[in-house]
Design a protein around this motif. Structure first.
Motif, PDB file in Angstrom:
ATOM      1  N   THR A  31      -7.677   0.198  -7.155  1.00 54.05           N
ATOM      2  CA  THR A  31      -8.341   0.921  -6.064  1.00 54.05           C
ATOM      3  C   THR A  31      -7.955   0.305  -4.727  1.00 54.05           C
ATOM      4  O   THR A  31      -7.614   1.035  -3.777  1.00 54.05           O
ATOM      5  CB  THR A  31      -9.875   0.893  -6.266  1.00 54.05           C
ATOM      6  N   PHE A  32      -7.962  -1.009  -4.645  1.00 57.33           N
ATOM      7  CA  PHE A  32      -7.572  -1.675  -3.398  1.00 57.33           C
ATOM      8  C   PHE A  32      -6.097  -1.444  -3.091  1.00 57.33           C
ATOM      9  O   PHE A  32      -5.718  -1.279  -1.931  1.00 57.33           O
ATOM     10  CB  PHE A  32      -7.902  -3.175  -3.447  1.00 57.33           C
ATOM     11  N   GLY A  33      -5.266  -1.416  -4.142  1.00 55.98           N
ATOM     12  CA  GLY A  33      -3.852  -1.126  -3.937  1.00 55.98           C
ATOM     13  C   GLY A  33      -3.643   0.273  -3.386  1.00 55.98           C
ATOM     14  O   GLY A  33      -2.835   0.484  -2.476  1.00 55.98           O
ATOM     15  N   THR A  34      -4.375   1.234  -3.925  1.00 52.79           N
ATOM     16  CA  THR A  34      -4.268   2.606  -3.428  1.00 52.79           C
ATOM     17  C   THR A  34      -4.761   2.694  -1.992  1.00 52.79           C
ATOM     18  O   THR A  34      -4.138   3.369  -1.157  1.00 52.79           O
ATOM     19  CB  THR A  34      -5.041   3.577  -4.344  1.00 52.79           C
ATOM     20  N   LEU A  35      -5.851   2.018  -1.674  1.00 56.44           N
ATOM     21  CA  LEU A  35      -6.342   1.989  -0.284  1.00 56.44           C
ATOM     22  C   LEU A  35      -5.291   1.407   0.650  1.00 56.44           C
ATOM     23  O   LEU A  35      -5.088   1.914   1.758  1.00 56.44           O
ATOM     24  CB  LEU A  35      -7.636   1.172  -0.189  1.00 56.44           C
ATOM     25  N   ALA A  36      -4.617   0.355   0.199  1.00 58.27           N
ATOM     26  CA  ALA A  36      -3.591  -0.289   1.036  1.00 58.27           C
ATOM     27  C   ALA A  36      -2.395   0.634   1.261  1.00 58.27           C
ATOM     28  O   ALA A  36      -1.656   0.476   2.243  1.00 58.27           O
ATOM     29  CB  ALA A  36      -3.138  -1.605   0.400  1.00 58.27           C
ATOM     30  N   ALA A  37      -2.189   1.612   0.381  1.00 59.88           N
ATOM     31  CA  ALA A  37      -1.074   2.550   0.529  1.00 59.88           C
ATOM     32  C   ALA A  37      -1.339   3.610   1.598  1.00 59.88           C
ATOM     33  O   ALA A  37      -0.395   4.232   2.092  1.00 59.88           O
ATOM     34  CB  ALA A  37      -0.783   3.232  -0.808  1.00 59.88           C
ATOM     35  N   ILE A  38      -2.588   3.825   1.959  1.00 63.31           N
ATOM     36  CA  ILE A  38      -2.933   4.895   2.907  1.00 63.31           C
ATOM     37  C   ILE A  38      -2.296   4.697   4.286  1.00 63.31           C
ATOM     38  O   ILE A  38      -1.707   5.643   4.815  1.00 63.31           O
ATOM     39  CB  ILE A  38      -4.462   5.087   2.996  1.00 63.31           C
ATOM     40  N   PRO A  39      -2.363   3.510   4.902  1.00 61.39           N
ATOM     41  CA  PRO A  39      -1.699   3.365   6.213  1.00 61.39           C
ATOM     42  C   PRO A  39      -0.192   3.618   6.149  1.00 61.39           C
ATOM     43  O   PRO A  39       0.386   4.156   7.094  1.00 61.39           O
ATOM     44  CB  PRO A  39      -1.985   1.915   6.622  1.00 61.39           C
ATOM     45  N   PHE A  40       0.419   3.266   5.027  1.00 59.03           N
ATOM     46  CA  PHE A  40       1.844   3.535   4.869  1.00 59.03           C
ATOM     47  C   PHE A  40       2.092   5.034   4.746  1.00 59.03           C
ATOM     48  O   PHE A  40       3.093   5.537   5.239  1.00 59.03           O
ATOM     49  CB  PHE A  40       2.411   2.775   3.667  1.00 59.03           C
ATOM     50  N   PHE A  41       1.179   5.746   4.082  1.00 52.91           N
ATOM     51  CA  PHE A  41       1.292   7.208   4.031  1.00 52.91           C
ATOM     52  C   PHE A  41       1.230   7.777   5.443  1.00 52.91           C
ATOM     53  O   PHE A  41       1.988   8.674   5.796  1.00 52.91           O
ATOM     54  CB  PHE A  41       0.201   7.827   3.143  1.00 52.91           C
ATOM     55  N   TRP A  42       0.331   7.263   6.266  1.00 54.63           N
ATOM     56  CA  TRP A  42       0.236   7.739   7.654  1.00 54.63           C
ATOM     57  C   TRP A  42       1.586   7.581   8.352  1.00 54.63           C
ATOM     58  O   TRP A  42       2.067   8.509   9.002  1.00 54.63           O
ATOM     59  CB  TRP A  42      -0.861   6.994   8.408  1.00 54.63           C
ATOM     60  N   LEU A  43       2.222   6.423   8.190  1.00 57.79           N
ATOM     61  CA  LEU A  43       3.537   6.201   8.799  1.00 57.79           C
ATOM     62  C   LEU A  43       4.596   7.127   8.186  1.00 57.79           C
ATOM     63  O   LEU A  43       5.397   7.725   8.906  1.00 57.79           O
ATOM     64  CB  LEU A  43       3.972   4.744   8.627  1.00 57.79           C
ATOM     65  N   LEU A  44       4.581   7.258   6.870  1.00 57.28           N
ATOM     66  CA  LEU A  44       5.560   8.105   6.197  1.00 57.28           C
ATOM     67  C   LEU A  44       5.378   9.579   6.554  1.00 57.28           C
ATOM     68  O   LEU A  44       6.344  10.341   6.563  1.00 57.28           O
ATOM     69  CB  LEU A  44       5.450   7.937   4.678  1.00 57.28           C
ATOM     70  N   SER A  45       4.150   9.978   6.856  1.00 55.36           N
ATOM     71  CA  SER A  45       3.883  11.385   7.143  1.00 55.36           C
ATOM     72  C   SER A  45       4.590  11.874   8.400  1.00 55.36           C
ATOM     73  O   SER A  45       4.727  13.079   8.608  1.00 55.36           O
ATOM     74  CB  SER A  45       2.375  11.638   7.255  1.00 55.36           C
ATOM     75  N   TRP A  46       5.069  10.962   9.226  1.00 55.58           N
ATOM     76  CA  TRP A  46       5.804  11.329  10.438  1.00 55.58           C
ATOM     77  C   TRP A  46       7.252  11.684  10.128  1.00 55.58           C
ATOM     78  O   TRP A  46       7.952  12.258  10.966  1.00 55.58           O
ATOM     79  CB  TRP A  46       5.751  10.176  11.449  1.00 55.58           C
TER      80      TRP A  46
END
Length: 157
Positions: A31-46
């Motif tokens: 769960t913490f690993g998935t949470l940590a992936a969210i900011p990277f998704f924000w960057l990748l979404s660009w």
């Protein structure tokens, strides 16, 4: 309770496999690993979708090696702290999803549900496919399932 080996703070391969340290959480490391992936998704979404998918493909290939190597070094197949696979699974879930905090949350929930419940064939993959490929593959399939749910939700709403 999750007990992370000290090597994750000294070995860059282990540090990456442990999701930049997020897998060292004392409980629910996935769960913490998935949470940590969210900011990277924000960057990748660009990124344009083709580049986003290329990054996910490279992260998958690198993850097979990272997770396999870390697993061998620790002498534990799929140590609960190895969460690079959660990063990739979440990024698969969010492919072609415009960034919003609501979408990020729904993607998080959908991915975690499939990763925890492990419907067929995820549980079979988790039990029978060894090495770094096995560590990654069950989360890739969970990500594909969650991606389907998220895109159905986007289509309906």
């Amino acid at each position: 309770m999750n007990r992370a080996p000290a090597s994750i703070w000294r070995n860059p391969i282990h540090f990456l496999a442990f999701g930049l340290g997020s897998g060292a959480a004392p409980f629910a490391p996935g769960t913490f690993g998935t949470l940590a992936a969210i900011p990277f998704f924000w960057l990748l979404s660009w990124l344009p979708l083709s580049l986003y998918l290329l990054v996910v493909l490279v992260a998958t290939a690198v993850g097979i090696w990272l997770c396999g190597r870390t697993s061998r070094d620790l002498g534990v197949h799929d140590h609960s702290g190895i969460v690079w696979d959660e990063f990739v699974g979440y990024w698969i879930t969010m492919a072609a999803v415009p960034f919003s905090w609501e979408a990020a949350l729904w993607g998080f929930i959908a991915f975690r549900v499939f990763d925890v419940i492990k419907p067929w064939p995820i549980r079979t993959i988790d039990r029978r496919v060894a090495g770094g490929f096995g560590i990654m593959l069950d989360d890739i399939v969970a990500g594909i399932y969650a991606w389907s749910i998220i895109h159905l939700w986007l289509w309906l709403y």
